[in-house]
Motif scaffolding. Structure first.
Motif, PDB file in Angstrom:
ATOM      1  N   MET A   1      59.660  43.234 -29.895  1.00  0.00           N
ATOM      2  CA  MET A   1      60.529  44.275 -30.417  1.00  0.00           C
ATOM      3  C   MET A   1      59.382  44.627 -31.327  1.00  0.00           C
ATOM      4  SD  MET A   1      64.029  44.222 -29.173  1.00  0.00           S
ATOM      5  CE  MET A   1      64.053  45.966 -31.473  1.00  0.00           C
ATOM      6  N   ARG A   2      58.696  43.623 -32.277  1.00  0.00           N
ATOM      7  CA  ARG A   2      58.757  43.395 -33.983  1.00  0.00           C
ATOM      8  C   ARG A   2      57.472  43.727 -33.360  1.00  0.00           C
ATOM      9  NH1 ARG A   2      60.810  39.011 -36.839  1.00  0.00           N
ATOM     10  NH2 ARG A   2      62.635  38.996 -38.019  1.00  0.00           N
ATOM     11  N   SER A   3      56.083  43.478 -32.611  1.00  0.00           N
ATOM     12  CA  SER A   3      55.057  43.447 -31.874  1.00  0.00           C
ATOM     13  C   SER A   3      54.877  44.757 -31.893  1.00  0.00           C
ATOM     14  CB  SER A   3      54.586  42.017 -31.167  1.00  0.00           C
ATOM     15  OG  SER A   3      52.990  42.975 -30.068  1.00  0.00           O
ATOM     16  N   GLU A   4      55.517  45.629 -30.842  1.00  0.00           N
ATOM     17  CA  GLU A   4      55.917  46.883 -30.215  1.00  0.00           C
ATOM     18  C   GLU A   4      55.583  47.952 -31.437  1.00  0.00           C
ATOM     19  OE1 GLU A   4      58.641  49.254 -27.807  1.00  0.00           O
ATOM     20  OE2 GLU A   4      57.512  47.896 -25.775  1.00  0.00           O
ATOM     21  N   ARG A   5      56.456  47.863 -31.999  1.00  0.00           N
ATOM     22  CA  ARG A   5      57.024  48.481 -33.996  1.00  0.00           C
ATOM     23  C   ARG A   5      54.841  48.132 -34.406  1.00  0.00           C
ATOM     24  NH1 ARG A   5      61.509  46.662 -36.033  1.00  0.00           N
ATOM     25  NH2 ARG A   5      60.731  45.448 -37.429  1.00  0.00           N
ATOM     26  N   CYS A   6      54.574  47.161 -34.668  1.00  0.00           N
ATOM     27  CA  CYS A   6      53.681  47.094 -35.369  1.00  0.00           C
ATOM     28  C   CYS A   6      52.516  47.773 -34.098  1.00  0.00           C
ATOM     29  CB  CYS A   6      52.645  45.302 -35.439  1.00  0.00           C
ATOM     30  SG  CYS A   6      54.299  44.983 -36.935  1.00  0.00           S
ATOM     31  N   ASN A   7      52.102  47.979 -32.968  1.00  0.00           N
ATOM     32  CA  ASN A   7      51.045  48.738 -32.348  1.00  0.00           C
ATOM     33  C   ASN A   7      51.210  50.028 -32.263  1.00  0.00           C
ATOM     34  OD1 ASN A   7      50.313  46.125 -31.979  1.00  0.00           O
ATOM     35  ND2 ASN A   7      51.665  45.724 -30.059  1.00  0.00           N
TER      36      ASN A   7
ATOM     37  N   HIS B   1      59.804  54.536 -35.379  1.00  0.00           N
ATOM     38  CA  HIS B   1      60.962  54.790 -36.720  1.00  0.00           C
ATOM     39  C   HIS B   1      62.182  54.066 -35.513  1.00  0.00           C
ATOM     40  CE1 HIS B   1      58.578  56.692 -39.697  1.00  0.00           C
ATOM     41  NE2 HIS B   1      59.014  57.766 -38.367  1.00  0.00           N
ATOM     42  N   ASP B   2      63.032  52.593 -35.895  1.00  0.00           N
ATOM     43  CA  ASP B   2      63.441  52.151 -35.003  1.00  0.00           C
ATOM     44  C   ASP B   2      64.929  53.396 -36.011  1.00  0.00           C
ATOM     45  OD1 ASP B   2      62.754  49.947 -33.633  1.00  0.00           O
ATOM     46  OD2 ASP B   2      62.751  48.667 -36.035  1.00  0.00           O
ATOM     47  N   PRO B   3      65.587  53.518 -34.989  1.00  0.00           N
ATOM     48  CA  PRO B   3      67.123  54.384 -35.361  1.00  0.00           C
ATOM     49  C   PRO B   3      68.310  54.201 -36.164  1.00  0.00           C
ATOM     50  CG  PRO B   3      67.264  54.304 -33.145  1.00  0.00           C
ATOM     51  CD  PRO B   3      65.651  53.485 -33.688  1.00  0.00           C
TER      52      PRO B   3
ATOM     53  N   ARG C   1      68.890  28.034 -24.662  1.00  0.00           N
ATOM     54  CA  ARG C   1      68.121  29.424 -24.020  1.00  0.00           C
ATOM     55  C   ARG C   1      68.603  30.755 -24.325  1.00  0.00           C
ATOM     56  NH1 ARG C   1      70.493  28.029 -17.954  1.00  0.00           N
ATOM     57  NH2 ARG C   1      68.939  26.531 -17.040  1.00  0.00           N
ATOM     58  N   ALA C   2      69.753  31.313 -25.071  1.00  0.00           N
ATOM     59  CA  ALA C   2      70.301  32.345 -25.105  1.00  0.00           C
ATOM     60  C   ALA C   2      69.091  32.450 -26.694  1.00  0.00           C
ATOM     61  CB  ALA C   2      71.792  31.832 -25.385  1.00  0.00           C
ATOM     62  N   SER C   3      68.973  31.739 -27.237  1.00  0.00           N
ATOM     63  CA  SER C   3      68.703  32.038 -29.096  1.00  0.00           C
ATOM     64  C   SER C   3      67.201  32.303 -28.341  1.00  0.00           C
ATOM     65  CB  SER C   3      69.211  30.310 -29.629  1.00  0.00           C
ATOM     66  OG  SER C   3      68.437  29.412 -29.135  1.00  0.00           O
ATOM     67  N   PHE C   4      66.748  30.941 -27.854  1.00  0.00           N
ATOM     68  CA  PHE C   4      65.579  31.139 -27.195  1.00  0.00           C
ATOM     69  C   PHE C   4      64.937  32.908 -27.002  1.00  0.00           C
ATOM     70  CE2 PHE C   4      61.516  31.349 -24.242  1.00  0.00           C
ATOM     71  CZ  PHE C   4      60.520  30.974 -25.442  1.00  0.00           C
ATOM     72  N   VAL C   5      66.094  33.225 -25.782  1.00  0.00           N
ATOM     73  CA  VAL C   5      65.343  34.319 -25.824  1.00  0.00           C
ATOM     74  C   VAL C   5      65.869  35.797 -26.613  1.00  0.00           C
ATOM     75  CG1 VAL C   5      66.074  36.441 -23.236  1.00  0.00           C
ATOM     76  CG2 VAL C   5      66.170  34.165 -22.878  1.00  0.00           C
ATOM     77  N   ARG C   6      66.687  35.928 -27.249  1.00  0.00           N
ATOM     78  CA  ARG C   6      66.551  36.185 -28.295  1.00  0.00           C
ATOM     79  C   ARG C   6      65.909  36.521 -29.030  1.00  0.00           C
ATOM     80  NH1 ARG C   6      72.586  34.579 -28.597  1.00  0.00           N
ATOM     81  NH2 ARG C   6      71.709  33.040 -29.616  1.00  0.00           N
ATOM     82  N   ARG C   7      65.478  35.349 -29.446  1.00  0.00           N
ATOM     83  CA  ARG C   7      64.126  35.396 -30.901  1.00  0.00           C
ATOM     84  C   ARG C   7      62.639  35.808 -29.903  1.00  0.00           C
ATOM     85  NH1 ARG C   7      60.196  31.445 -31.694  1.00  0.00           N
ATOM     86  NH2 ARG C   7      61.313  29.875 -30.121  1.00  0.00           N
ATOM     87  N   THR C   8      62.720  35.973 -29.089  1.00  0.00           N
ATOM     88  CA  THR C   8      61.704  35.920 -27.882  1.00  0.00           C
ATOM     89  C   THR C   8      61.130  37.216 -27.705  1.00  0.00           C
ATOM     90  OG1 THR C   8      60.881  33.888 -26.950  1.00  0.00           O
ATOM     91  CG2 THR C   8      59.791  36.134 -26.291  1.00  0.00           C
ATOM     92  N   LEU C   9      62.827  38.256 -27.568  1.00  0.00           N
ATOM     93  CA  LEU C   9      62.680  39.750 -27.674  1.00  0.00           C
ATOM     94  C   LEU C   9      61.972  40.620 -28.776  1.00  0.00           C
ATOM     95  CD1 LEU C   9      65.915  39.958 -24.825  1.00  0.00           C
ATOM     96  CD2 LEU C   9      63.542  40.362 -24.653  1.00  0.00           C
ATOM     97  N   VAL C  10      63.074  39.440 -29.427  1.00  0.00           N
ATOM     98  CA  VAL C  10      62.840  40.574 -30.958  1.00  0.00           C
ATOM     99  C   VAL C  10      60.972  40.253 -31.732  1.00  0.00           C
ATOM    100  CG1 VAL C  10      63.381  39.999 -34.044  1.00  0.00           C
ATOM    101  CG2 VAL C  10      65.070  39.604 -32.705  1.00  0.00           C
ATOM    102  N   GLN C  11      60.226  39.594 -31.306  1.00  0.00           N
ATOM    103  CA  GLN C  11      59.073  39.316 -31.505  1.00  0.00           C
ATOM    104  C   GLN C  11      57.973  39.867 -31.098  1.00  0.00           C
ATOM    105  OE1 GLN C  11      58.445  35.393 -30.655  1.00  0.00           O
ATOM    106  NE2 GLN C  11      59.089  34.453 -32.707  1.00  0.00           N
TER     107      GLN C  11
END
Length: 61
Positions: A38-44, A49-51, A26-36
């Motif tokens: 965040m990347r999507s939000e950054r691309c939009n 810029h990330d600090p 569960r933990a790795s799935f949640v981490r991976r999903t949150l990273v996705q």
């Protein structure tokens, strides 16, 4: 990494379990999903810029 405790509704935990499908924890799935997300939000938001630099090698949009 910092440990974070989450309390999630049963429906969300069931969704996580269904999508992790025994392949990952569960933990790795949640981490991976949150990273996705965040990347999507950054691309939009291309002007955003990330600090701190990304710790993952594949951070393309």
């Amino acid at each position: 990494m910092k440990r974070v405790q989450l309390q999630l509704p049963y429906a969300v935990v069931e969704w996580i379990d269904h999508n992790a499908d025994g392949i990952e924890s569960r933990a790795s799935f949640v981490r991976r999903t949150l990273v996705q997300v965040m990347r999507s939000e950054r691309c939009n938001h291309p002007g955003h810029h990330d600090p701190q630099p990304s710790t993952t090698p594949d951070h393309r949009c």
